[in-house]
Design an enzyme around this catalytic site. Structure first.
Site, PDB file in Angstrom:
ATOM      1  N   THR A 245      46.416 -31.642 188.615  1.00  0.00           N
ATOM      2  CA  THR A 245      46.759 -31.315 187.227  1.00  0.00           C
ATOM      3  C   THR A 245      47.095 -32.577 186.444  1.00  0.00           C
ATOM      4  O   THR A 245      46.613 -32.793 185.324  1.00  0.00           O
ATOM      5  CB  THR A 245      47.950 -30.332 187.200  1.00  0.00           C
ATOM      6  OG1 THR A 245      47.560 -29.143 187.901  1.00  0.00           O
ATOM      7  CG2 THR A 245      48.364 -29.988 185.786  1.00  0.00           C
TER       8      THR A 245
ATOM      9  N   ASN B 240      36.515 -23.980 191.229  1.00  0.00           N
ATOM     10  CA  ASN B 240      37.549 -23.477 192.141  1.00  0.00           C
ATOM     11  C   ASN B 240      37.474 -21.975 192.376  1.00  0.00           C
ATOM     12  O   ASN B 240      38.003 -21.477 193.359  1.00  0.00           O
ATOM     13  CB  ASN B 240      38.943 -23.845 191.620  1.00  0.00           C
ATOM     14  CG  ASN B 240      39.107 -23.536 190.160  1.00  0.00           C
ATOM     15  OD1 ASN B 240      38.424 -24.106 189.314  1.00  0.00           O
ATOM     16  ND2 ASN B 240      40.003 -22.627 189.838  1.00  0.00           N
TER      17      ASN B 240
ATOM     18  N   GLN C 129      38.008 -29.594 194.042  1.00  0.00           N
ATOM     19  CA  GLN C 129      37.497 -28.606 195.013  1.00  0.00           C
ATOM     20  C   GLN C 129      36.295 -29.119 195.800  1.00  0.00           C
ATOM     21  O   GLN C 129      35.760 -28.395 196.632  1.00  0.00           O
ATOM     22  CB  GLN C 129      37.102 -27.311 194.290  1.00  0.00           C
ATOM     23  CG  GLN C 129      38.268 -26.529 193.745  1.00  0.00           C
ATOM     24  CD  GLN C 129      39.107 -25.850 194.827  1.00  0.00           C
ATOM     25  OE1 GLN C 129      38.681 -25.696 195.975  1.00  0.00           O
ATOM     26  NE2 GLN C 129      40.329 -25.465 194.481  1.00  0.00           N
TER      27      GLN C 129
ATOM     28  N   HIS D  39      46.280 -31.647 198.489  1.00  0.00           N
ATOM     29  CA  HIS D  39      46.530 -30.380 199.196  1.00  0.00           C
ATOM     30  C   HIS D  39      45.301 -29.481 199.295  1.00  0.00           C
ATOM     31  O   HIS D  39      45.334 -28.448 199.955  1.00  0.00           O
ATOM     32  CB  HIS D  39      47.724 -29.630 198.589  1.00  0.00           C
ATOM     33  CG  HIS D  39      47.489 -28.949 197.280  1.00  0.00           C
ATOM     34  ND1 HIS D  39      47.347 -27.585 197.178  1.00  0.00           N
ATOM     35  CD2 HIS D  39      47.386 -29.420 196.016  1.00  0.00           C
ATOM     36  CE1 HIS D  39      47.199 -27.246 195.900  1.00  0.00           C
ATOM     37  NE2 HIS D  39      47.212 -28.351 195.173  1.00  0.00           N
TER      38      HIS D  39
ATOM     39  N   CYS E 209      46.348 -18.832 188.816  1.00  0.00           N
ATOM     40  CA  CYS E 209      46.945 -18.268 187.609  1.00  0.00           C
ATOM     41  C   CYS E 209      46.377 -16.881 187.339  1.00  0.00           C
ATOM     42  O   CYS E 209      47.077 -16.009 186.862  1.00  0.00           O
ATOM     43  CB  CYS E 209      46.668 -19.136 186.387  1.00  0.00           C
ATOM     44  SG  CYS E 209      46.694 -20.873 186.756  1.00  0.00           S
TER      45      CYS E 209
HETATM   46  N1  PLP Z   1      41.405 -28.675 189.408  1.00  0.00           N
HETATM   47  C1  PLP Z   1      40.879 -27.758 190.239  1.00  0.00           C
HETATM   48  C2  PLP Z   1      39.404 -27.532 190.256  1.00  0.00           C
HETATM   49  C3  PLP Z   1      41.728 -27.020 191.085  1.00  0.00           C
HETATM   50  O1  PLP Z   1      41.200 -26.102 191.895  1.00  0.00           O
HETATM   51  C4  PLP Z   1      43.117 -27.265 191.032  1.00  0.00           C
HETATM   52  C5  PLP Z   1      44.045 -26.481 191.867  1.00  0.00           C
HETATM   53  O2  PLP Z   1      44.027 -25.270 191.866  1.00  0.00           O
HETATM   54  C6  PLP Z   1      43.593 -28.246 190.163  1.00  0.00           C
HETATM   55  C7  PLP Z   1      42.715 -28.929 189.367  1.00  0.00           C
HETATM   56  C8  PLP Z   1      45.048 -28.559 190.087  1.00  0.00           C
HETATM   57  O3  PLP Z   1      45.432 -29.353 191.175  1.00  0.00           O
HETATM   58  P1  PLP Z   1      46.972 -29.439 191.625  1.00  0.00           P
HETATM   59  O4  PLP Z   1      47.290 -28.128 192.270  1.00  0.00           O
HETATM   60  O5  PLP Z   1      46.994 -30.573 192.606  1.00  0.00           O
HETATM   61  O6  PLP Z   1      47.760 -29.728 190.414  1.00  0.00           O
END
Ligand code: PLP
Length: 375
Positions: A72, A143, A173, A195, A319
Site C-alpha cells: 500500500t 489480486n 501479486q 507477505h 476489503c
Molecule cells: N496491491 C495488490 C495487488 C495487493 O494484492 C495488495 C494486498 O492485498 C496490496 C497492493 C497491498 O499490499 P499490503 O497488504 O502490503 O499493503
C-alpha cells in the site's frame, strides 16, 4: 485441520524468512541502522545485504530500491510522487492502494476488456490528450482474478505516445508466479510486498529507476537516501529478502505444482457446480488463483459456510469480502451483477496440498447446494 486457500490475502511465512526476521528481533539484532556504533552497524549491514538480494531479484540497482511498509505504501508513494507533475492514469482493476491514490490525485481510470486486460485503445486515446500524463499505473497481476496484464505492450505504447510519462506497476501479486525482473523490466516504478510471498507483513519495497522522477512524500529523518523517511523495519527487511531468495530458487517448481492443483480445483468446481463461470481466461492468469462466479449464491454467505467447513476462502479483495458491495474489478470487467454477487476466490500457494484441494472440492459444491436450496 483447516484448508487455507487465501494465499492472495496473505501467505504463511517461509521458515527461512521467519528465522531471518527473528534474528533481528533478538538482543543481538535490534539496532537502529542509522546509528554510529557497532550495534547500529550490524543492523545497517543487514539492510544493505537485503537490498542487494532484493534489487537483484527485481532487476534493479541496489540504489534504486526503497524499502517501505508494504504494498500500500509503495503504491501510494508511486502515485502521490508523480501527482504534482501532471495527470495520472490507471486501469480500472487496480488494487485500492493504487485506485484510491489515483482518485485522490484527481486521475482517470481506463477500461479493461471482459477478460480483465487493459483496453489498449482506451489507453491510446487517453495518452493522446492535450496534457500528457505524468504516470500510467497498471498492475502486473490482479489480486482478485489473477489476470496478468500485457505490460510489455502497454509500456511500448506509453513510450511511443507519451514519452515523458513514467510507468508504475503493482507487482504485489506477481512475485510468486513470474520472474519479477523480466515481467517488470520496462517499468520505472515497481511495488512489491513481502507477505504475499512468504515474508512478514508490513514490509515491502518500491523500485525507483530514476529518483529525480519522483517527489518525496514521506518526510522525516532522511532514511532511504531521503526517499522514504522512518526507522527501518530491519527484521521485516531481512525476512523480505530471505523469502524472496527462496521464491527465486523455487518458483519454477512452485508454479508447475500449484498450476496443476489449481487446474484440478477449478475444473472440478466448474463440473460440479451448475452455472459456475470462471473469471478471465485461464491462460492469462497466475498459477495460484482460482476465481469463479456462482449464480444463485451470495459470496458472504458462501464464505461463512466454507469457514464452518474448515475452508478459508475469500470473495476477492480483503476489503470486498464481508461487504455486500460488488467488486470494482468484476464491475470493470462487465460481469453481470447477479454473477458478481457470487464471487469466490480460492488462492493457492507454497503450503497448498492435494488434501486442501480435496477439501474445497467437497465443501464448495455442498455449500452452494445448501444456499441454493435455502428458502
Ligand atoms: N496491491 C495488490 C495487488 C495487493 O494484492 C495488495 C494486498 O492485498 C496490496 C497492493 C497491498 O499490499 P499490503 O497488504 O502490503 O499493503
Amino acid at each position: 485441520m483447516v484448508a487455507y486457500l487465501d494465499h492472495a490475502a496473505t501467505t504463511p511465512m517461509r521458515p527461512e524468512a521467519r528465522r531471518a526476521t527473528l534474528a533481528f528481533m533478538s538482543e543481538a539484532g535490534f539496532g537502529n541502522p542509522s546509528g554510529a556504533h557497532s550495534v547500529a552497524r550490524a543492523a545497517r549491514r543487514a539492510v544493505e545485504d537485503a537490498r542487494e538480494v532484493v534489487a537483484a531479484a527485481l532487476g534493479a540497482e541496489p540504489s534504486q530500491l526503497v524499502f517501505t511498509a508494504g504494498g500500500t505504501e509503495s503504491d501510494n508513494m508511486a502515485v502521490a510522487g508523480r501527482s504534482s507533475r501532471g495527470p495520472i492514469l490507471c486501469s480500472g482493476v487496480e488494487h485500492d492502494a493504487v485506485l484510491e491514490s489515483v482518485r485522490a490525485a484527481g486521475g482517470t481510470t481506463l477500461r479493461v476488456s471482459r477478460d480483465g486486460q487493459l483496453d489498449l485503445d482506451d489507453l491510446k486515446a487517453a495518452l493522446g490528450a492535450e496534457v500528457p500524463p505524468s504516470l500510467v499505473s497498471v498492475m502486473t497481476a490482479n489480486n482478485e482474478t489473477g489476470v496478468v496484464q500485457p505490460l510489455d505492450r502497454i509500456i511500448g505504447i506509453v513510450r511511443r505516445k507519451a514519452p515523458s510519462a513514467l510507468v508504475h506497476t503493482d507487482a504485489v501479486q506477481a512475485v510468486n508466479w513470474v520472474d519479477p525482473a523480466s515481467a517488470t523490466a520496462g517499468a520505472d516504478l515497481v511495488s512489491i510486498s513481502a507477505h504475499k510471498f512468504g515474508g512478514p507483513q508490513g514490509v515491502g519495497a518500491l523500485v525507483v529507476r530514476n529518483p529525480a522522477g519522483l517527489d518525496v512524500t514521506v518526510h522525516g529523518g532522511g532514511q532511504e537516501a531521503g526517499r522514504r523517511s522512518g526507522t527501518h523495519n530491519v527484521a521485516g527487511i531481512a525476512g523480505l529478502a530471505a523469502a524472496l531468495a527462496v521464491v527465486q530458487e523455487e518458483r519454477e517448481a512452485l508454479v508447475k505444482r500449484v498450476a496443476d492443483l489449481r487446474d484440478r480445483l477449478a475444473d472440478g468446481l466448474l463440473t460440479s457446480i451448475p452455472g459456475a463461470v470462471e473469471t478471465g481466461r485461464r491462460e492469462d492468469k497466475v498459477a495460484g488463483i482460482c476465481h469463479l462466479c456462482i449464480p444463485g449464491v451470495e459470496s458472504e454467505a458462501l464464505i461463512f459456510l466454507l469457514d464452518q467447513a474448515g475452508v478459508c476462502a475469500s470473495a476477492g479483495s480483503a476489503c470486498a469480502s464481508g461487504a455486500t458491495q460488488v467488486s470494482h474489478v468484476l464491475r470493470a470487467m462487465g460481469v453481470p451483477e447477479e454473477l458478481a454477487r457470487g464471487a469466490l476466490r480460492l488462492s493457492l500457494g507454497w503450503t497448498t496440498t492435494d488434501g486442501d484441494v480435496d477439501a474445497a472440492l467437497e465443501a464448495v459444491p455442498a455449500a452452494v447446494a445448501r444456499l441454493r436450496s435455502a428458502p
